[in-house]
Every structure is written in structure tokens, then in C-alpha cells.
Write an enzyme that holds these catalytic residues in place. Structure first.
Site, PDB file in Angstrom:
ATOM      1  N   LYS A 147       0.900  -1.160   0.000  1.00  0.00           N
ATOM      2  CA  LYS A 147       0.000   0.000   0.000  1.00  0.00           C
ATOM      3  C   LYS A 147       0.936   1.206   0.000  1.00  0.00           C
ATOM      4  O   LYS A 147       1.258   1.772   1.051  1.00  0.00           O
ATOM      5  CB  LYS A 147      -0.891  -0.033   1.259  1.00  0.00           C
ATOM      6  CG  LYS A 147      -1.717   1.221   1.484  1.00  0.00           C
ATOM      7  CD  LYS A 147      -2.974   1.272   0.655  1.00  0.00           C
ATOM      8  CE  LYS A 147      -3.685   2.604   0.862  1.00  0.00           C
ATOM      9  NZ  LYS A 147      -4.983   2.683   0.168  1.00  0.00           N
TER      10      LYS A 147
ATOM     11  N   LEU B  69     -19.075 -10.455   3.641  1.00  0.00           N
ATOM     12  CA  LEU B  69     -18.314 -11.220   4.628  1.00  0.00           C
ATOM     13  C   LEU B  69     -18.789 -10.822   6.020  1.00  0.00           C
ATOM     14  O   LEU B  69     -19.406  -9.788   6.191  1.00  0.00           O
ATOM     15  CB  LEU B  69     -16.823 -10.918   4.480  1.00  0.00           C
ATOM     16  CG  LEU B  69     -16.269 -10.998   3.047  1.00  0.00           C
ATOM     17  CD1 LEU B  69     -14.852 -10.460   3.003  1.00  0.00           C
ATOM     18  CD2 LEU B  69     -16.314 -12.426   2.526  1.00  0.00           C
TER      19      LEU B  69
HETATM   20  N1  LIG Z   1     -17.810  -7.984   1.141  1.00  0.00           N
HETATM   21  C1  LIG Z   1     -17.701  -7.329   2.305  1.00  0.00           C
HETATM   22  N2  LIG Z   1     -18.167  -7.889   3.437  1.00  0.00           N
HETATM   23  C2  LIG Z   1     -18.051  -7.260   4.626  1.00  0.00           C
HETATM   24  N3  LIG Z   1     -17.502  -6.061   4.775  1.00  0.00           N
HETATM   25  C3  LIG Z   1     -17.031  -5.450   3.697  1.00  0.00           C
HETATM   26  C4  LIG Z   1     -17.095  -6.038   2.404  1.00  0.00           C
HETATM   27  N4  LIG Z   1     -16.540  -5.176   1.532  1.00  0.00           N
HETATM   28  C5  LIG Z   1     -16.148  -4.114   2.237  1.00  0.00           C
HETATM   29  N5  LIG Z   1     -16.437  -4.273   3.540  1.00  0.00           N
HETATM   30  C6  LIG Z   1     -16.154  -3.296   4.606  1.00  0.00           C
HETATM   31  O1  LIG Z   1     -16.327  -1.984   4.060  1.00  0.00           O
HETATM   32  C7  LIG Z   1     -15.366  -1.091   4.572  1.00  0.00           C
HETATM   33  C8  LIG Z   1     -14.588  -0.453   3.433  1.00  0.00           C
HETATM   34  O2  LIG Z   1     -13.818  -1.453   2.790  1.00  0.00           O
HETATM   35  P1  LIG Z   1     -12.280  -1.226   2.410  1.00  0.00           P
HETATM   36  O3  LIG Z   1     -11.761  -2.509   1.879  1.00  0.00           O
HETATM   37  O4  LIG Z   1     -11.538  -0.612   3.555  1.00  0.00           O
HETATM   38  O5  LIG Z   1     -12.454  -0.134   1.236  1.00  0.00           O
HETATM   39  P2  LIG Z   1     -11.336   0.685   0.424  1.00  0.00           P
HETATM   40  O6  LIG Z   1     -10.029   0.006   0.640  1.00  0.00           O
HETATM   41  O7  LIG Z   1     -11.799   0.639  -1.002  1.00  0.00           O
HETATM   42  O8  LIG Z   1     -11.368   2.074   0.971  1.00  0.00           O
HETATM   43  C9  LIG Z   1     -14.475  -1.884   5.516  1.00  0.00           C
HETATM   44  O9  LIG Z   1     -14.914  -1.710   6.838  1.00  0.00           O
HETATM   45  C10 LIG Z   1     -14.700  -3.328   5.060  1.00  0.00           C
HETATM   46  O10 LIG Z   1     -14.457  -4.251   6.093  1.00  0.00           O
HETATM   47 MG   LIG Z   2      -8.249   0.688   1.394  1.00  0.00          MG
END
Ligand SMILES: Nc1ncnc2c1ncn2[C@@H]1O[C@H](COP(=O)(O)OP(=O)(O)O)[C@@H](O)[C@H]1O
Ligand SMILES: [Mg+2]
Length: 223
Positions: A39, A200
């Protein structure tokens, strides 16, 4: 192990890029022993980098995983300017290439969406082009997703859009839109390019998630 750089970008911030990055990193790390997630840029906290590092078996240090971090939760370009710092494309590219000499597979999480400004002269699109990376486009599977995915696919470097993968992130409660987005996007971009990741548990646990057939199938389809 076949060398590759996967670049996880998306239609927006908060769509699930970190979730996809970590699932891919854990899976590829376990399968190949030579895969790590990066990252390169964080703004407003290094949480994504810590998750990426943990998903990769803590093979890299936090500073190797994330060499550039800025205090404010803004796009990296603006957050860097507030600290009177300047970041150029060549600096980020050379860090990623240096890590790629040590590991066959890299999973790089961008910052924000595809065209969010990262530094003085670049965004995620420029990094994808320079690294010849395989783009993974993450999008929330909701009303509006088709427009957002088409915009991002159109903005990708021409030479990489053919091998781009699209991941629709299921909401907790699928609705009419999320049940039909996949089919139309597959019609537009091909069966092979469009995949759905189920909702999830919150908080989710990587190894447990990767045991679920539907998660495993999607992660396998991206590589
Ligand atoms: N398929 C999923 N099931 C459960 N929680 C999810 C899912 N996709 C995203 N989230 C939740 O949504 C939030 C944003 O996701 P994240 O991966 O941090 O986004 P980004 O990296 O694009 O900013 C986090 O709290 C993540 O755990
Ligand atoms: Mg992110």
C-alpha cells in the site's frame, strides 16, 4: 511461479479495495510463498498498510509495505501538499520494482479511485501503465455500479483494459440492482472479467473467508 503485479483500484474510496487486496495477498502468499501486498501511499492513517502487511504473513516491514504516509484524510496529493511534501511517479515505481525483485507476485492497493490524484504527476492509472500491472476494479454492487464500472473501464490504459477484472462487492442485503448488475456487466465485458464477492462477516477473518467456496472461486478467478 509466474511473475505478476496486480493493481487493486476501484470506483471510489470505501468500496472494498483493502478487503480484496488482503484476500488476494493471503491466498497467493499461502499458495506461492512469494507474494506480498503493498500500500505505497496512505493518507489519514496507515490501517490499510497494516492489514496488507498482516495478510502477507508480515514478510515486509511496515515502511516497506507503505513508504509514504500523510497525516490528513485527503487524496494523497492534497495531504502531501499540506505537509509541503512532493511525491513523483518515478519514486513510487522504483520502490515497487525494488520489492518485485524479491517477490514474484505483488498485490498493490491504490488510494481512492482510479483517477484520485496520488502525487504531483500521477494517479493509479499512471502506475498501472508504468508497471504493466493487471488492474482489478472493485465496485460496490448497488444501483449506479454499471455506470461507475464503465467509467473506470473506459479510463484504463488501453493496453491493460483487456485483462482487467471487475469485482462487485455484495452488500449485506442484495437488492434488485445487485442481482442484475453482474449479468449486464458480463454481457458488456465478458464472463471471465466480472466476478462477485459475497458479503463477509464483520469483522471478517481472512483464513475463514478463504474457506468459503464462493469467496475462493472469486479470488481464484482474479489471478
Ligand atoms: N464484502 C464485504 N463484506 C463485509 N464487509 C465489507 C465487504 N466489503 C467491504 N467491507 C467493509 O467496508 C469497509 C470499506 O472497505 P475497504 O476494503 O476498507 O475499502 P477501500 O479500501 O476501497 O477504501 C471496511 O470496513 C470493510 O471491512
Ligand atoms: Mg483501502
Amino acid at each position: 511461479v509466474k511473475r505478476a503485479i496486480y493493481f487493486v483500484t476501484g470506483t471510489n474510496t470505501g468500496v472494498g479495495k483493502t478487503v480484496v487486496t488482503c484476500l488476494l495477498a493471503r491466498h497467493l502468499h499461502d499458495q506461492t510463498g512469494s507474494a506480498v501486498a503493498l500500500k505505497p501511499l496512505c493518507s489519514g492513517g496507515r490501517e490499510d498498510a497494516k492489514l496488507a502487511r498482516a495478510a502477507s504473513g508480515k514478510t515486509l516491514t511496515l515502511d516497506e509495505t507503505n513508504p509514504w504516509h500523510f497525516r490528513l484524510p485527503l487524496s494523497p496529493l492534497l495531504a502531501a501538499r499540506r505537509e509541503r511534501r512532493k511525491l513523483l511517479l518515478t519514486q513510487v515505481v522504483s520502490h515497487i520494482r525494488k520489492i518485485h525483485k524479491r517477490f514474484s507476485i505483488l498485490i498493490v492497493e491504490g488510494a481512492g479511485g482510479l483517477l484520485s490524484p496520488m502525487g504531483e504527476d500521477f494517479d493509479s492509472r499512471d502506475l498501472i501503465r508504468k508497471l504493466h500491472a493487471k488492474p482489478i476494479i472493485v465496485c460496490a454492487d448497488q444501483l449506479g455500479a454499471i455506470n461507475q464500472v464503465r467509467l473506470v473501464m473506459n479510463a484504463l490504459p488501453k493496453e491493460t483494459s483487456g485483462r482487467a477484472k471487475i469485482v462487485l462487492m455484495s452488500p449485506k442485503r442484495p437488492d434488485l440492482a445487485s442481482r442484475s448488475n453482474r449479468l449486464l456487466l458480463q454481457e458488456m465485458f465478458g464472463m471471465n472479467q466480472v466476478h462477485v464477492l459475497p458479503w463477509l462477516n464483520d469483522p471478517y477473518e481472512l483464513d475463514g473467508c478463504l474457506k468459503r467456496a464462493a469467496v475462493r472461486r472469486t479470488i481464484d478467478s482474479l489471478i
